[in-house]
Design a protein around this motif. Structure first.
Motif, PDB file in Angstrom:
ATOM      1  N   LEU A   9       0.860  -1.187   0.000  1.00  0.00           N
ATOM      2  CA  LEU A   9       0.000   0.000   0.000  1.00  0.00           C
ATOM      3  C   LEU A   9       0.890   1.228   0.000  1.00  0.00           C
ATOM      4  O   LEU A   9       1.805   1.331   0.828  1.00  0.00           O
ATOM      5  CB  LEU A   9      -0.888  -0.012   1.249  1.00  0.00           C
ATOM      6  N   HIS A  10       0.625   2.172  -0.914  1.00  0.00           N
ATOM      7  CA  HIS A  10       1.377   3.430  -0.948  1.00  0.00           C
ATOM      8  C   HIS A  10       0.799   4.345   0.124  1.00  0.00           C
ATOM      9  O   HIS A  10      -0.401   4.614   0.149  1.00  0.00           O
ATOM     10  CB  HIS A  10       1.276   4.084  -2.329  1.00  0.00           C
ATOM     11  N   GLN A  11       1.629   4.805   1.031  1.00  0.00           N
ATOM     12  CA  GLN A  11       1.171   5.563   2.190  1.00  0.00           C
ATOM     13  C   GLN A  11       0.524   6.902   1.853  1.00  0.00           C
ATOM     14  O   GLN A  11      -0.344   7.363   2.586  1.00  0.00           O
ATOM     15  CB  GLN A  11       2.338   5.788   3.152  1.00  0.00           C
ATOM     16  N   LYS A  12       0.920   7.528   0.755  1.00  0.00           N
ATOM     17  CA  LYS A  12       0.360   8.839   0.410  1.00  0.00           C
ATOM     18  C   LYS A  12      -0.802   8.758  -0.568  1.00  0.00           C
ATOM     19  O   LYS A  12      -1.788   9.465  -0.420  1.00  0.00           O
ATOM     20  CB  LYS A  12       1.453   9.749  -0.162  1.00  0.00           C
ATOM     21  N   THR A  13      -0.701   7.907  -1.587  1.00  0.00           N
ATOM     22  CA  THR A  13      -1.721   7.874  -2.633  1.00  0.00           C
ATOM     23  C   THR A  13      -2.841   6.886  -2.358  1.00  0.00           C
ATOM     24  O   THR A  13      -3.912   6.983  -2.952  1.00  0.00           O
ATOM     25  CB  THR A  13      -1.104   7.516  -4.001  1.00  0.00           C
ATOM     26  N   GLY A  14      -2.570   5.880  -1.511  1.00  0.00           N
ATOM     27  CA  GLY A  14      -3.562   4.845  -1.252  1.00  0.00           C
ATOM     28  C   GLY A  14      -3.597   3.757  -2.306  1.00  0.00           C
ATOM     29  O   GLY A  14      -4.432   2.861  -2.257  1.00  0.00           O
ATOM     30  N   HIS A  15      -2.673   3.797  -3.276  1.00  0.00           N
ATOM     31  CA  HIS A  15      -2.621   2.759  -4.305  1.00  0.00           C
ATOM     32  C   HIS A  15      -2.210   1.437  -3.680  1.00  0.00           C
ATOM     33  O   HIS A  15      -1.343   1.387  -2.809  1.00  0.00           O
ATOM     34  CB  HIS A  15      -1.627   3.122  -5.398  1.00  0.00           C
ATOM     35  N   ILE A  16      -2.850   0.367  -4.149  1.00  0.00           N
ATOM     36  CA  ILE A  16      -2.549  -0.984  -3.680  1.00  0.00           C
ATOM     37  C   ILE A  16      -2.133  -1.809  -4.891  1.00  0.00           C
ATOM     38  O   ILE A  16      -2.777  -1.735  -5.944  1.00  0.00           O
ATOM     39  CB  ILE A  16      -3.782  -1.628  -3.025  1.00  0.00           C
ATOM     40  N   GLY A  17      -1.070  -2.570  -4.738  1.00  0.00           N
ATOM     41  CA  GLY A  17      -0.635  -3.391  -5.858  1.00  0.00           C
ATOM     42  C   GLY A  17       0.362  -4.445  -5.449  1.00  0.00           C
ATOM     43  O   GLY A  17       0.720  -4.574  -4.278  1.00  0.00           O
ATOM     44  N   LYS A  18       0.813  -5.190  -6.456  1.00  0.00           N
ATOM     45  CA  LYS A  18       1.732  -6.309  -6.253  1.00  0.00           C
ATOM     46  C   LYS A  18       3.139  -5.897  -6.683  1.00  0.00           C
ATOM     47  O   LYS A  18       3.328  -5.331  -7.766  1.00  0.00           O
ATOM     48  CB  LYS A  18       1.263  -7.499  -7.076  1.00  0.00           C
ATOM     49  N   VAL A  19       4.120  -6.212  -5.849  1.00  0.00           N
ATOM     50  CA  VAL A  19       5.514  -5.928  -6.170  1.00  0.00           C
ATOM     51  C   VAL A  19       5.938  -6.825  -7.329  1.00  0.00           C
ATOM     52  O   VAL A  19       5.785  -8.041  -7.275  1.00  0.00           O
ATOM     53  CB  VAL A  19       6.428  -6.181  -4.952  1.00  0.00           C
ATOM     54  N   ILE A  20       6.442  -6.182  -8.400  1.00  0.00           N
ATOM     55  CA  ILE A  20       6.890  -6.949  -9.569  1.00  0.00           C
ATOM     56  C   ILE A  20       8.375  -6.757  -9.852  1.00  0.00           C
ATOM     57  O   ILE A  20       8.912  -7.384 -10.752  1.00  0.00           O
ATOM     58  CB  ILE A  20       6.061  -6.603 -10.823  1.00  0.00           C
ATOM     59  N   GLY A  21       9.026  -5.882  -9.085  1.00  0.00           N
ATOM     60  CA  GLY A  21      10.450  -5.677  -9.305  1.00  0.00           C
ATOM     61  C   GLY A  21      11.006  -4.578  -8.427  1.00  0.00           C
ATOM     62  O   GLY A  21      10.299  -3.972  -7.618  1.00  0.00           O
ATOM     63  N   TYR A  22      12.291  -4.340  -8.630  1.00  0.00           N
ATOM     64  CA  TYR A  22      13.009  -3.333  -7.862  1.00  0.00           C
ATOM     65  C   TYR A  22      13.743  -2.414  -8.817  1.00  0.00           C
ATOM     66  O   TYR A  22      14.000  -2.763  -9.961  1.00  0.00           O
ATOM     67  CB  TYR A  22      14.038  -3.983  -6.931  1.00  0.00           C
ATOM     68  N   GLY A  23      14.085  -1.273  -8.343  1.00  0.00           N
ATOM     69  CA  GLY A  23      14.868  -0.328  -9.122  1.00  0.00           C
ATOM     70  C   GLY A  23      15.738   0.485  -8.189  1.00  0.00           C
ATOM     71  O   GLY A  23      15.780   0.237  -6.982  1.00  0.00           O
ATOM     72  N   HIS A  24      16.411   1.461  -8.750  1.00  0.00           N
ATOM     73  CA  HIS A  24      17.270   2.338  -7.955  1.00  0.00           C
ATOM     74  C   HIS A  24      17.184   3.742  -8.511  1.00  0.00           C
ATOM     75  O   HIS A  24      16.932   3.939  -9.694  1.00  0.00           O
ATOM     76  CB  HIS A  24      18.714   1.855  -7.987  1.00  0.00           C
ATOM     77  N   GLU A  25      17.374   4.687  -7.633  1.00  0.00           N
ATOM     78  CA  GLU A  25      17.300   6.093  -8.006  1.00  0.00           C
ATOM     79  C   GLU A  25      18.343   6.836  -7.179  1.00  0.00           C
ATOM     80  O   GLU A  25      18.593   6.490  -6.031  1.00  0.00           O
ATOM     81  CB  GLU A  25      15.901   6.604  -7.663  1.00  0.00           C
TER      82      GLU A  25
END
Length: 65
Positions: A9-25
């Motif tokens: 769950l995204h704490q600010k937007t409320g979006h819910i989804g499944k983790v499909i990968g990782y990245g870096h920034e």
């Protein structure tokens, strides 16, 4: 760290989804981990199936009932 296939769950937007990968920034010269999430539920836009990438710290584990 969240595993591939876990729901989050995204704490600010409320979006819910499944983790499909990782990245870096790089933010302010610091290498940070991001999550790539396939959105199942988007509270604000109603869009599904969108891949969202954001800082790992912006997400929390979501338990489906």
């Amino acid at each position: 760290m969240f595993g591939i296939g876990e729901y989050v769950l995204h704490q600010k937007t409320g979006h819910i989804g499944k983790v499909i990968g990782y990245g870096h920034e790089i933010l302010n010269g610091v290498y940070t981990t991001t999550l790539k999430v396939l959105v199942d539920y988007a509270e604000t836009s109603g869009k599904r199936g969108v891949v969202e990438e954001d800082l790992y710290s912006a997400w929390v584990k979501w338990i489906r009932f």
